[in-house]
Design an enzyme around this catalytic site. Structure first.
Site, PDB file in Angstrom:
ATOM      1  N   ASP A 160       0.830  -1.195   0.000  1.00 31.43           N
ATOM      2  CA  ASP A 160       0.000   0.000   0.000  1.00 31.43           C
ATOM      3  C   ASP A 160       0.871   1.255   0.000  1.00 31.43           C
ATOM      4  OD1 ASP A 160      -2.136  -1.734   0.249  1.00 31.43           O
ATOM      5  OD2 ASP A 160      -2.250  -1.501   2.424  1.00 31.43           O
ATOM      6  N   LEU A 161       0.242   2.366  -0.309  1.00 34.21           N
ATOM      7  CA  LEU A 161       0.927   3.657  -0.350  1.00 34.21           C
ATOM      8  C   LEU A 161       1.677   3.950   0.948  1.00 34.21           C
ATOM      9  CD1 LEU A 161       1.219   6.376  -2.010  1.00 34.21           C
ATOM     10  CD2 LEU A 161      -0.742   7.189  -0.690  1.00 34.21           C
TER      11      LEU A 161
END
Length: 233
Positions: free
Chosen positions: A102-103
């Site tokens: 994820d970011l």
């Protein structure tokens, strides 16, 4: 693929020198002189430099990257910078992440242009283990070890997660080993037991252990590459 990038990679020269060679009419594509570096070629075309064929044979590549927060694991994104920012390799856009983060998740990302190899990592049937270091909002209790080992029902899913190994480091930190890769799995597992992940870091995939600084990358050793096939048979 741009002709100038192809030539820079296969001839081992700078883009500036490639430009000079193109202007000197030393490069042909399918026996036609091409002077523009932006000319697009495909894998079926014959590229020659000074009448010598340049073979379009690409050796498969394998890297590990220590991903910082704020970068996405894709080759192109309209809103956020991608992990390719850190990869200084010819034709880096041909690489893909074998299991995305994820970011806001940091840590180990494996990049390759070998689709079969990456499938061994991401396919649920191969049970590739991933190890995460997790920081939690609420204190951890030892009872959770058994809960994670039995499997957890995630919101919106009927099947329990596969058994996971939870090691409690201290009240707010744990090491979690899972063998599948469901959407936001680690965060959702802790949410299912009433806790919230405040930081997440992937440390290991299979036997491949992250050993480079944040934002750095390196090529995998042959032993690391082979381990994906040997241990996931």
């Amino acid at each position: 693929m741009r002709l100038d990038k192809f030539l820079a990679h296969h001839l081992g020269i700078s883009r500036n020198l490639v430009s000079k060679e193109l202007k000197a009419a030393n490069v042909t594509v399918d026996d036609v002189i091409i002077k523009s570096g932006s000319f697009q070629i495909n894998e079926h075309q014959v590229v020659k430099y000074q009448d010598n064929i340049i073979e379009q044979i690409h050796r498969k590549r394998y890297f590990m990257l220590n991903k910082p927060q704020g970068y996405v694991c894709s080759t192109d994104d309209p809103d956020y910078p991608t992990i390719l920012y850190f990869i200084d390799e010819p034709m880096a856009e041909k690489l893909h992440a074998a299991g995305r983060l994820d970011l806001d998740t940091t840590g180990l990302v494996l990049l390759t242009d070998d689709g079969q190899w990456s499938h061994r990592i991401t396919s649920p049937k191969h049970h590739c283990q991933k190890v995460y270091l997790v920081t939690l909002e609420q204190p951890l209790v030892t009872d959770l070890i058994g809960v994670f080992e039995k499997g957890i029902e995630l919101r919106g899913e009927k099947a329990l997660t596969k058994p996971a190994l939870l090691e409690i480091i201290d009240e707010y930190h744990a090491r979690l080993t899972i063998s599948e890769g469901r959407y936001h799995q680690v965060k959702r597992m802790f949410a299912a037991v009433g806790n919230h992940v405040t930081a997440l870091h992937r440390q290991q995939i299979g036997i491949i252990n992250l050993d480079v600084d944040e934002g750095e990358y390196r090529a995998l050793t042959q032993q690391e590459i082979d381990s994906i096939y040997e241990r996931l048979s």
